[in-house]
Design a protein around this motif. Structure first.
Motif, PDB file in Angstrom:
ATOM      1  N   THR A   1      35.501-103.029 -48.650  1.00 53.25           N
ATOM      2  CA  THR A   1      36.042-104.425 -49.067  1.00 53.25           C
ATOM      3  C   THR A   1      35.727-105.550 -48.326  1.00 53.25           C
ATOM      4  N   ASN A   2      35.195-105.133 -47.031  1.00 51.53           N
ATOM      5  CA  ASN A   2      34.732-106.203 -46.136  1.00 51.53           C
ATOM      6  C   ASN A   2      33.339-106.482 -46.564  1.00 51.53           C
ATOM      7  N   GLN A   3      32.664-105.507 -47.327  1.00 49.36           N
ATOM      8  CA  GLN A   3      31.327-105.960 -47.633  1.00 49.36           C
ATOM      9  C   GLN A   3      31.301-106.844 -48.920  1.00 49.36           C
TER      10      GLN A   3
ATOM     11  N   SER B   1      30.815-104.911 -55.771  1.00 50.24           N
ATOM     12  CA  SER B   1      31.933-105.379 -56.316  1.00 50.24           C
ATOM     13  C   SER B   1      32.840-103.990 -56.750  1.00 50.24           C
ATOM     14  N   TRP B   2      34.071-104.100 -56.607  1.00 54.69           N
ATOM     15  CA  TRP B   2      34.977-102.977 -56.686  1.00 54.69           C
ATOM     16  C   TRP B   2      35.569-103.198 -57.998  1.00 54.69           C
ATOM     17  N   PRO B   3      35.604-102.251 -58.925  1.00 53.18           N
ATOM     18  CA  PRO B   3      36.102-102.433 -60.394  1.00 53.18           C
ATOM     19  C   PRO B   3      37.624-102.538 -60.648  1.00 53.18           C
ATOM     20  N   LEU B   4      38.365-102.092 -59.827  1.00 49.53           N
ATOM     21  CA  LEU B   4      39.685-101.800 -60.335  1.00 49.53           C
ATOM     22  C   LEU B   4      40.635-102.782 -59.640  1.00 49.53           C
ATOM     23  N   ALA B   5      41.781-103.228 -60.133  1.00 50.74           N
ATOM     24  CA  ALA B   5      42.912-104.274 -59.439  1.00 50.74           C
ATOM     25  C   ALA B   5      43.436-103.759 -58.152  1.00 50.74           C
ATOM     26  N   ARG B   6      43.574-102.416 -57.888  1.00 51.27           N
ATOM     27  CA  ARG B   6      43.987-101.830 -56.726  1.00 51.27           C
ATOM     28  C   ARG B   6      42.892-101.928 -55.878  1.00 51.27           C
ATOM     29  N   PRO B   7      43.058-101.940 -54.232  1.00 51.64           N
ATOM     30  CA  PRO B   7      42.048-101.766 -53.566  1.00 51.64           C
ATOM     31  C   PRO B   7      41.570-100.276 -53.457  1.00 51.64           C
ATOM     32  N   PRO B   8      40.697 -99.972 -52.916  1.00 51.45           N
ATOM     33  CA  PRO B   8      39.876 -98.774 -52.740  1.00 51.45           C
ATOM     34  C   PRO B   8      40.964 -97.884 -51.614  1.00 51.45           C
ATOM     35  N   MET B   9      40.955 -96.706 -52.002  1.00 52.41           N
ATOM     36  CA  MET B   9      41.850 -95.803 -51.109  1.00 52.41           C
ATOM     37  C   MET B   9      40.957 -95.511 -49.874  1.00 52.41           C
ATOM     38  N   LEU B  10      41.533 -95.276 -48.887  1.00 50.17           N
ATOM     39  CA  LEU B  10      41.018 -94.584 -47.492  1.00 50.17           C
ATOM     40  C   LEU B  10      39.908 -93.476 -48.061  1.00 50.17           C
ATOM     41  N   GLN B  11      38.636 -93.318 -47.681  1.00 51.74           N
ATOM     42  CA  GLN B  11      37.730 -92.629 -48.010  1.00 51.74           C
ATOM     43  C   GLN B  11      37.221 -92.679 -49.477  1.00 51.74           C
ATOM     44  N   GLU B  12      37.735 -93.581 -50.185  1.00 47.42           N
ATOM     45  CA  GLU B  12      37.082 -94.089 -51.624  1.00 47.42           C
ATOM     46  C   GLU B  12      35.902 -94.606 -51.581  1.00 47.42           C
ATOM     47  N   SER B  13      34.736 -94.212 -52.453  1.00 52.41           N
ATOM     48  CA  SER B  13      33.596 -95.084 -52.222  1.00 52.41           C
ATOM     49  C   SER B  13      33.828 -96.264 -53.449  1.00 52.41           C
TER      50      SER B  13
END
Ligand SMILES: Cc1cc2nc3c(=O)[nH]c(=O)nc-3n(C[C@H](O)[C@H](O)[C@H](O)COP(=O)(O)OP(=O)(O)OC[C@H]3O[C@@H](n4cnc5c(N)ncnc54)[C@H](O)[C@@H]3O)c2cc1C
Length: 589
Positions: free
Chosen positions: A525-527, A531-543
Motif C-alpha cells: 500500500t506504500n507503493q 492499484s489494490w482492487p478490494l475495499a479492505r487493505p491487503p493482509m500481511l503477506q498478501e500480494s
C-alpha cells in the motif's frame, strides 16, 4: 569387545530381497569390517556402563571399544585409520586423561567423518563447560548427558541420530541407484544432486573407470557419453529429464484436474510448511516444485539454528521429513514442474506449468525462494557444474576428497560449506571481498573456521578469472589491498554471494520491488504504482493479487532463515483461510 557383528550388506540385501551374491545390478559390494564405536573415559564405572549399554543396542552392527585414556584410544584409532577401518563415533569425557580439545582434533584428522561426542555431567549447565565451547566451535558434533538414566530417550535416541548422520556420509551398503557418468560433467552432477536431495542411497561410477564400463555394458548402453541411471529395479535411464527421474521414483509430475483450495508454488521450507499446515487443516492442497523439494535448505549440510535440534539437522533430513508429513496429511506434491505464469480465472487463479496442464486454485502461496547471484566471470560460467557450483551441495563432500576447494562468500552458508567440505578436501579457501568475516557470519562459525586447520580465509580478495579444459583447474585471485594477482590450482569453486528472487515467471502480474522481491501487506500500500482492487487493505503477506500470498525468502523484507520461511509458510495458510471465507461470503451475496 563384543561378538562379531552381523554383516550389514547381507541384512540390507535380504531386506531388499536381492540375492546377496548378485547384489543390486549384478555386483556384490565389498564386505567391510563393522565400524567402531569408541568410548574413552577414565572413570571405570561410567566407561563400562556406557560400553555395555552401547553393546546391548548397537553391538550387532558395530564393534564397541572402551579405553581409559586418550593415549590408548589414539593408538587404536591410528591402527583403524591405517587399515581404513571406519570409526563412526568417539565418546569422550572432558577430563585431562581423555585429552580434551587436542584429542578431538586428532580424532578429526584420523577419522574425518567420526562423530565426536562429549560426555557431559548432568547439572553442568554453566556456559563455561568445555562441552559448550567444543560444540560451539565445531570441535565436537554431539553430547550425551551422564548419567543417561532413561536409556531409550537419553542414550539410544541421540546415538541413533548421530549414527544415521554418520551413515549418510558413508558409501551406502546397498545402492538403490547407480549414476554412471563423467566426473564434473554438469548433467551428471545435476542428476547426482537431484537424487541425493531425497537421501536415496546412490553410487557414482565414472564412465571411464573399469567398474563404470562394466555397468554400462551390463545395462546395454556401453559407449554412451551421457549420464546413465541404473536403478535396483533394473530400470535404466539414459540422460533422463528430471520429470522422468521423478516418475521413476514414484512421484507425481502432473496436478489433478480439479480446482484446489490452495496451490503452493515452491517446495523449500516455506512451501513445505504451507503444504503441511494447509493439508492438515483440511484444504485441498497442491504443491508444485520445479526440481526436488528442499529448496536452499535442502542443500545445507547442517542447519544448526533451527529450533529443537541442539546438535543441528541436515537440510535434506529436515525437508524430506517435511515432504513425508505433507504427503501423509494429503497434500498432492507435483515435482519437476515450473510455474511459468499466473492469471485470474473465475473466483481464483490459473497457474501455468511447463510441460503439464495448469493448476486451478482458489488461493495461492508463492514460495519460490531465491537463487544465488552469479560471479559474472565468463570463463567460470562456462565451467558451471564442471567444478564451478552455485550454493554448496551437501552431497559434494565426497566429490572434493583431497581436492583444493574454494568458496566465494562471507555469509553463514559459505561458512557452513567451508566447514563441511573441509572434512574431505585437502584444503578449503574462503575468498572474501570484505575486510572481516564477523560482519556477515555468525560468531560460532567464524570460530569454527579459525580452528579448522585446512581452512584458509583470504580477506580483501576476489576471484577475477579461472579456467580449465573439461573442468576447473585454476583460478585467478586478486588481492585488492596489495594489488597482486595470483593464479592458484583449484579443483572446485563454490559461489555463495547473495541471492536473486525466483519471480521472473510472475511477469507484471504481481507487484515486486526493484530487486524482484514480492511486495506484500503494508509495503504494497506504500507503493503508489500498483492499484489494490478490494475495499479492505491487503493482509500481511498478501500480494497485489488478492488471495495470492508470498512466503519465505521471496517476499520483500524477508529474514533469510529456515525458521522464518517455515513460520511465514504457516502464517500464509492462516491468511488463505481468511480469504477463502471472504470468497465464500461474497459468493452468497
Ligand atoms: C547452503 C545454505 C545453507 C543455509 N543454512 C542455513 C542455516 O543454517 N540456517 C538458516 O536458518 N538458514 C539457512 N539457509 C537459508 C535457508 O535455507 C533459506 O532461508 C530457506 O531455504 C528459504 O526457504 P524458502 O522456502 O523461502 O525458499 P527456497 O529454499 O529457496 O525454496 C524455493 C523453492 O522453490 C522452487 N521454485 C523456484 N521457482 C519455481 C517455479 N517457478 N516453479 C516451481 N518451483 C519453483 C525452487 O526450486 C526451490 O525448491 C541456508 C541456505 C543455503 C543455500
Amino acid at each position: 569387545m563384543g561378538s562379531r557383528p552381523h554383516s550389514r550388506v547381507s541384512r540390507a540385501a535380504r531386506w531388499l530381497r536381492v540375492p546377496q551374491s548378485v547384489s543390486l545390478i549384478g555386483d556384490a559390494l565389498p564386505e567391510n569390517p563393522s565400524p567402531v564405536l569408541c568410548v574413552v573415559h577414565d572413570a571405570p564405572d561410567v566407561r563400562d556402563l556406557l560400553a555395555d549399554d552401547l553393546k546391548e543396542r548397537f553391538g550387532r552392527q558395530y564393534e564397541i571399544e572402551a579405553h581409559s585414556d586418550a593415549h590408548t584410544a589414539l593408538e587404536a584409532l591410528r591402527r583403524h585409520a591405517s587399515t581404513a577401518r571406519a570409526v563412526s563415533a568417539v565418546f569422550s569425557a572432558d577430563t585431562e586423561a581423555c585429552g580434551g580439545e587436542a584429542f578431538r582434533a586428532t580424532v578429526r584428522e584420523l577419522h574425518p567423518h567420526a562423530r565426536r561426542v562429549v560426555l557431559v555431567g548432568r547439572g553442568e549447565w554453566s556456559k563455561a563447560h568445555p562441552a559448550v565451547a567444543a560444540l560451539r566451535s565445531g570441535q565436537a558434533e554431539s553430547y550425551i548427558f551422564v548419567p543417561w538414566v532413561l536409556r531409550e530417550r537419553w542414550l539410544y535416541l541421540p546415538v541413533s541420530e548421530l549414527l544415521a548422520d554418520w551413515e549418510a556420509s558413508q558409501r551406502p551398503d546397498v545402492e538403490v541407484v547407480r549414476v554412471i557418468g563423467r566426473e564434473w560433467e554438469p548433467r551428471t552432477h545435476a542428476l547426482r544432486e537431484l537424487l541425493s536431495r531425497i537421501g536415496l542411497p546412490l553410487g557414482f561410477y565414472r564412465s571411464d573407470s573399469p567398474e563404470g564400463r562394466r555397468l554400462l555394458e551390463r545395462a546395454g548402453v556401453n559407449g554412451t557419453e551421457a549420464p546413465v541411471l541404473a536403478f535396483r529395479t533394473g530400470a535404466v535411464l539414459v540422460d533422463p529429464s528430471f520429470d522422468r527421474v521423478a516418475n521413476q521414483l514414484g512421484f507425481a509430475t502432473t496436478p489433478d484436474e480439479h480446482p484446489c483450495d490452495l496451490a503452493i508454488i515452491g517446495g523449500g521450507p516455506a512451501g513445505l510448511a504451507a503444504a503441511v499446515y494447509g493439508a492438515s487443516e483440511g484444504l485441498a492442497t497442491v504443491l508444485v516444485e520445479q526440481e526436488m523439494v528442499g529448496g536452499q535448505a535442502g542443500t545445507s549440510s547442517r542447519i544448526r539454528n533451527y529450533l529443537g535440534f541442539p546438535t543441528g539437522v541436515s537440510g535434506r533430513d529436515l525437508t524430506t521429513r517435511a515432504l513425508e508429513q505433507a504427503w501423509f496429511f494429503g497434500a498432492r506434491v507435483v515435482l519437476s514442474r515450473s510455474a511459468t505464469g499466473i492469471a485470474p480465472a473465475g473466483a481464483g487463479y490459473r497457474i501455468e506449468l511447463a510441460g503439464a496442464p495448469p493448476v486451478a486454485a482458489r488461493t495461492v502461496i508463492v514460495a519460490t525462494g531465491v537463487t544465488w547471484r552469479r560471479l559474472g566471470v565468463p570463463a567460470l560460467e562456462a565451467l558451471r557444474g564442471a567444478g564451478v557450483f552455485y550454493g554448496a551441495a551437501a552431497s559434494d563432500a565426497a566429490a572434493v576428497t583431497d581436492a583444493q576447494a574454494f568458496i566465494v562468500g562471507a555469509g553463514n552458508s559459505a561458512g557452513q560449506a567451508a566447514v563441511h567440505l573441509a572434512r574431505t578436501a585437502a584444503s578449503v579457501t574462503l575468498v572474501v571481498r570484505g575486510e572481516r568475516l564477523a560482519a556477515s557470519m555468525s560468531d560460532y562459525l567464524v570460530r569454527e573456521l579459525e580452528q579448522t586447520p585446512n581452512v584458509r580465509i583470504r580477506l580483501r580478495t576476489e576471484v577475477i578469472d579461472g579456467g580449465g579444459a573439461a573442468r576447473l583447474s585454476h583460478l585467478t585471485l586478486r588481492d585488492n589491498e596489495e594489488g597482486i594477482t595470483e593464479e592458484v590450482t583449484a579443483d572446485a569453486l563454490y559461489v555463495m554471494i547473495g541471492a536473486h528472487p525466483h519471480t521472473d515467471w510472475l511477469g507484471g502480474t504481481v507487484a515486486r520491488d526493484e530487486l524482484g522481491y514480492i511486495l506484500t501487506g503494508e509495503d504494497l500500500t506504500n507503493q503508489d504504482s500498483h492499484s489494490w482492487p478490494l475495499a479492505r487493505p491487503p493482509m500481511l503477506q498478501e500480494s497485489s493479487l488478492p488471495g495470492v500470498f508470498a512466503a519465505g525468502d521471496v517476499r520483500h523484507g524477508s529474514v533469510k532463515r529456515v525458521a522464518s520461511a517455515v513460520g511465514s509458510g504457516s502464517i500464509a495458510v492462516q491468511l488463505a483461510h481468511i480469504r477463502l471465507a471472504e470468497m465464500a461470503r461474497s459468493a452468497c451475496h
